[in-house]
Scaffold this active site. Structure first.
Site, PDB file in Angstrom:
ATOM      1  N   LYS A   1     -99.090   1.724 -27.841  1.00 16.66           N
ATOM      2  CA  LYS A   1     -98.291   1.461 -26.635  1.00 16.66           C
ATOM      3  C   LYS A   1     -97.878  -0.010 -26.587  1.00 16.66           C
ATOM      4  O   LYS A   1     -96.710  -0.339 -26.342  1.00 16.66           O
ATOM      5  CB  LYS A   1     -99.111   1.819 -25.396  1.00 16.66           C
ATOM      6  CG  LYS A   1     -98.498   1.358 -24.073  1.00 16.66           C
ATOM      7  CD  LYS A   1     -99.503   1.521 -22.933  1.00 16.66           C
ATOM      8  CE  LYS A   1     -98.977   0.958 -21.634  1.00 16.66           C
ATOM      9  NZ  LYS A   1     -97.835   1.717 -21.082  1.00 16.66           N
TER      10      LYS A   1
ATOM     11  N   LYS B   1     -92.071  19.311 -20.830  1.00 14.47           N
ATOM     12  CA  LYS B   1     -93.483  19.438 -21.172  1.00 14.47           C
ATOM     13  C   LYS B   1     -93.683  20.273 -22.435  1.00 14.47           C
ATOM     14  O   LYS B   1     -92.970  21.233 -22.688  1.00 14.47           O
ATOM     15  CB  LYS B   1     -94.249  20.085 -20.015  1.00 14.47           C
ATOM     16  CG  LYS B   1     -94.275  19.234 -18.748  1.00 14.47           C
ATOM     17  CD  LYS B   1     -95.061  17.962 -18.960  1.00 14.47           C
ATOM     18  CE  LYS B   1     -94.985  17.081 -17.733  1.00 14.47           C
ATOM     19  NZ  LYS B   1     -96.235  16.975 -17.028  1.00 14.47           N
TER      20      LYS B   1
ATOM     21  N   GLY C   1     -91.020   7.485  -4.345  1.00 19.43           N
ATOM     22  CA  GLY C   1     -92.322   7.003  -3.870  1.00 19.43           C
ATOM     23  C   GLY C   1     -92.745   5.651  -4.386  1.00 19.43           C
ATOM     24  O   GLY C   1     -93.014   4.739  -3.613  1.00 19.43           O
TER      25      GLY C   1
ATOM     26  N   HIS D   1     -91.840  17.021  -4.425  1.00 15.21           N
ATOM     27  CA  HIS D   1     -91.053  16.527  -5.561  1.00 15.21           C
ATOM     28  C   HIS D   1     -91.497  17.237  -6.828  1.00 15.21           C
ATOM     29  O   HIS D   1     -92.689  17.440  -7.050  1.00 15.21           O
ATOM     30  CB  HIS D   1     -91.241  15.021  -5.735  1.00 15.21           C
ATOM     31  CG  HIS D   1     -90.574  14.498  -6.976  1.00 15.21           C
ATOM     32  ND1 HIS D   1     -89.208  14.478  -7.123  1.00 15.21           N
ATOM     33  CD2 HIS D   1     -91.080  14.015  -8.137  1.00 15.21           C
ATOM     34  CE1 HIS D   1     -88.896  13.994  -8.319  1.00 15.21           C
ATOM     35  NE2 HIS D   1     -90.017  13.715  -8.948  1.00 15.21           N
TER      36      HIS D   1
ATOM     37  N   HIS E   1     -86.327   7.166 -16.382  1.00 14.69           N
ATOM     38  CA  HIS E   1     -87.029   6.914 -17.639  1.00 14.69           C
ATOM     39  C   HIS E   1     -86.205   6.045 -18.578  1.00 14.69           C
ATOM     40  O   HIS E   1     -86.690   5.614 -19.611  1.00 14.69           O
ATOM     41  CB  HIS E   1     -87.390   8.240 -18.316  1.00 14.69           C
ATOM     42  CG  HIS E   1     -88.260   9.108 -17.464  1.00 14.69           C
ATOM     43  ND1 HIS E   1     -87.757  10.118 -16.673  1.00 14.69           N
ATOM     44  CD2 HIS E   1     -89.588   9.081 -17.234  1.00 14.69           C
ATOM     45  CE1 HIS E   1     -88.745  10.688 -16.012  1.00 14.69           C
ATOM     46  NE2 HIS E   1     -89.861  10.078 -16.333  1.00 14.69           N
TER      47      HIS E   1
END
Length: 753
Positions: free
Chosen positions: A20, A117, A432, A641, A694
């Site tokens: 990462k 997913k 949010g 959501h 994203h």
């Protein structure tokens, strides 16, 4: 017939999330491509060595990915959408990142590939795109390069390759519609070329993953496997690999294939051993996926031994993880803060390798003493007071139908809510979270480490919340959020405040690209000792006259994004969480919070893989949400959501949630997802996401207006909200301000007609 062991894959990110950090450094221009590639080489070498030291006989190669393994396969096949292609047709690691993150070779914004997913896990993949007349060729040799690396290090290896039928199944047609299965004959030559290259390198076995074989596939897709594998046989031995469910329903298709072995998930298909032994060709190897690759629990190895021992000696048997260990944290030994009792119940990826070594040795020797010793903590857990709470069990048993029903129907509630909030047409809001800056993360870290006292921590968080409110008012948003500065993760934060959860220090697993999550572990009955979100929501609301949403993560999402208990049903866990959060809704309402969002992005991903099992899951999943929300009064507006979803096949259940407003991810699919709501005649309000959070790209006002106009063709404008696709936690403030300003401007333009 000696038993050997293997894994289907290993975590890529590194114990300290080295991958990462290297990715994000490269993306930020702070390191070179060679720096990045060097980190990848070091991680692969380390992970092969760790598995070998833990007792693994046959090491996976090709399980490493720079973003996700489906995207790697797309590059392998030369499947790069035109908007991301280099002019000369070449493919490099930047091509891969452009596909994942959204960028053209010129540096201009270009839509990223759609992300969804991976089966029913919390891992994501970039959806392959197919166009009519598409050409395929071997253009990305990452797998072959990594095989060369592993062989040079002297390892006994098994390359891993996503199979051709599953690859096509996972993709989507773009532009002119056609049957993507018709591309099978076009991609098989590339697979043949790859297998030939592997054979040249002396590879004996190739793990070829076809997890689509656990699904209830249309007949034409099942029929495609035989000609596909007829074309692929003969160069190396093929281990046809399935996972996430058993395979019995599709065994007729499987046993007709010219492969040399089959891997089966015997965690999910635990009763299939006898049937498999009976129906598989006698010369086939059976790879028994006995150790669960998707959780953190220590296996009862005495039970696993009993499950497989009767066929050892009757055919070649390998023992393995049920699926790739990608879905498990790496190493339990570095967890120093877990108490000894709880730690004794766990096994991470390296410990699961040790379990496979113990199983192999016991199956070869017949001596089970070490298995009994290993499994002792599992027996003790069944009677632990850490697991059982009589008050929770009593409350759960007392639930009635009334507990999952709002006071009145949506039409009555909507009228009360309009009177209370008086929002304009095309109301704007966000999902949010706001950017988690280095300062915010440092504040939380200092507090967690004890370097900052509670008063100073609270003062710091309050200041960030205040700034978030100021930013939103300056931008002109209609319904505000407090920004979630106090939250590390939308599931972990709630788990930290609920009894029945524990947390790891380094239990990171990959979600997508460079994003890692550290799921909480449900170890016992769940309850809420005190209010969780009320104080910060109340403070944020005190700073503005505009409504501020209370923000909760829903019960199904907390379940799906945690490592669940294995001793009770998922339904039981979800309803326990729902009861705990029901109390939170009541407390938020009592504190004057009039809009409460209960996020359920994971509702669809929790679906069983087989459609015949859906109804039971959806029934209790919807009921859990309603138990959570139904305590709210008529004039309290409940939002939910969802993201990364195909909705058309679960619209009844989405409507049954009875949320007043649903916000959804739609920008990457160009509002296609709204077709489901239009066809269903969805009665409540909808906020279709108007830009992809994203990607760092800032959408133009015109882009957003065009998407909203498209949405208004499907949904009456008076029921549409305007919002991003998802939370803004991972974005920076400059792009967030710019994108939201354009979003608000687009809404204002639409109001003016």
């Amino acid at each position: 017939m000696t038993v050997i062991n293997h894994t289907l894959g290993f975590p890529r990110v590194g114990l300290r999330r080295e991958l990462k950090k290297a990715q994000e450094s490269y993306w930020a221009g702070q390191s070179t491509r060679e720096d990045l590639l060097a980190v990848g080489r070091e991680l692969r070498a380390r992970h092969w060595d760790q598995q070998k030291q833990a007792g693994i006989d046959l090491l996976p190669v090709g399980d490493f990915a720079w973003y996700d393994h489906v995207l790697t396969t797309s590059l392998l096949l030369g499947n790069v959408p035109a908007r991301h292609q280099n002019k000369d047709g070449s493919v490099d690691i930047d091509t891969l990142f452009r596909l994942g993150r959204g960028r053209a070779p010129t540096g201009e914004p270009a839509a990223a590939a759609e992300m969804t997913k991976w089966f029913n896990t919390n891992y994501h993949y970039m959806v392959p795109e197919f166009v009519k007349g598409q050409q395929f060729k071997l253009t990305w040799t990452q797998l072959l390069d990594e095989v060369d690396e592993a062989l040079a290090l002297g390892h006994n290896i098994k390359p891993v390759l996503l199979g051709p039928v599953t690859y096509l199944w996972l993709g989507k047609v773009k532009g002119e519609q056609f049957d993507r299965l018709s591309l099978l004959n076009d991609i098989l030559p590339v697979y043949q070329q790859v297998l030939a290259e592997l054979a040249k390198r002396g590879v004996e076995w190739v793990q070829i993953d076809e997890p689509a074989l656990v699904l209830e596939l249309p007949q034409e897709w099942l029929d495609a496997f035989k000609p596909a594998y007829d074309a692929l046989t003969g160069q190396t031995k093929l281990l046809l690999t399935t996972y996430f469910e058993g395979v019995t329903p599709n065994l007729d298709t499987i046993t007709a294939l010219p492969v040399q072995g089959l891997h089966v998930d015997l965690v999910h298909g635990k009763d299939e051993v006898a049937e498999l032994n009976k129906r598989l060709p006698s010369d086939w190897l059976l790879s028994a996926g006995l150790v669960n690759g998707r959780n953190v629990w220590r296996a009862d190895l005495t039970e696993k031994y009993a499950q497989i021992k009767d066929i050892v000696g009757k055919r070649d048997v390998w023992v393995a993880s049920s699926c790739s260990l990608l879905h498990s944290p790496i190493d339990l030994s570095v967890e120093t803060r877990l108490d000894a009792e709880v730690k004794s119940w766990f096994a991470f990826a390296l410990q699961k390798c040790e379990e496979l070594a113990l199983l192999r040795d016991a199956l070869n020797s017949g001596d089970t003493a070490k298995l009994v010793e290993w499994s002792a903590p599992i027996q003790a857990r069944r009677h632990s007071t850490r697991v059982h709470n009589a008050a929770v069990e009593k409350r759960l048993a007392a639930i009635t139908a009334k507990d999952s029903q709002r006071e009145n129907a949506y039409e009555v509630r909507a009228e009360a809510q309009r009177a209370r909030f008086n929002l304009p047409a095309w109301p704007t809001t966000t999902i949010g979270s706001f950017p988690q800056t280095t300062e915010i993360r440092g504040l939380r870290l200092d507090f967690k480490k004890g370097n900052l006292d509670a008063n100073n921590y609270r003062t710091g968080i309050a200041e960030h919340i205040k700034q978030a409110i100021i930013e939103q008012e300056r931008l002109g948003l209609d319904v505000l959020v407090h920004g979630e500065a106090e939250r590390n993760d939308m599931v972990e934060y709630f788990g930290e405040h609920l009894d029945g959860f524990v947390f790891t220090q380094n239990g990171w697993v990959q979600s997508y690209g460079s994003r890692c999550v550290k799921p909480p572990v449900v170890i016992g009955d769940v309850s809420r000792p005190e209010a969780i979100t009320v104080e910060w929501a109340k403070y944020a609301q005190s700073l503005t006259d505009k409504p501020v949403k209370g923000m909760l993560t829903g019960p199904v999402t907390i379940l799906c994004w945690s490592f669940p208990r294995e001793d009770v049903t998922r339904e039981t866990i979800a309803k326990q969480i729902a009861l705990a959060l029901r109390d939170e809704v009541a407390d938020l309402e009592a504190a004057g919070i009039g809009i409460i969002q209960i996020d359920e992005p994971a509702l669809r991903e929790g679906l069983p893989l087989r459609r015949s099992d859906w109804d039971a899951y959806l029934q209790w999943g919807v009921e859990a949400f309603r138990i959570n929300a139904a305590v709210a009064k008529n004039d309290t507006q409940i939002h939910t959501h969802m993201c990364y979803c195909e909705f058309n096949d679960i619209m009844d259940s989405i409507a049954a949630l009875d949320a007043d407003v649903i916000t959804i991810e739609t920008s990457r699919s160009d509002m296609e997802l709204l077709e489901s709501f239009e066809e269903f005649d969805y009665p409540n309000e909808i906020g279709p996401g108007v830009y992809d959070i994203h990607s760092p790209n800032v959408p133009s006002v015109e882009w957003i207006e065009a998407l909203l106009a498209k949405a208004a063709q499907r949904i009456p404008a008076e029921r549409l909200w305007v919002n991003p696709d998802c939370g803004l936690k991972t974005r920076g403030w400059p792009e967030t301000r710019a994108a939201l300003a354009n979003m608000v401007k687009a809404a204002q333009n639409l109001r003016q007609g």
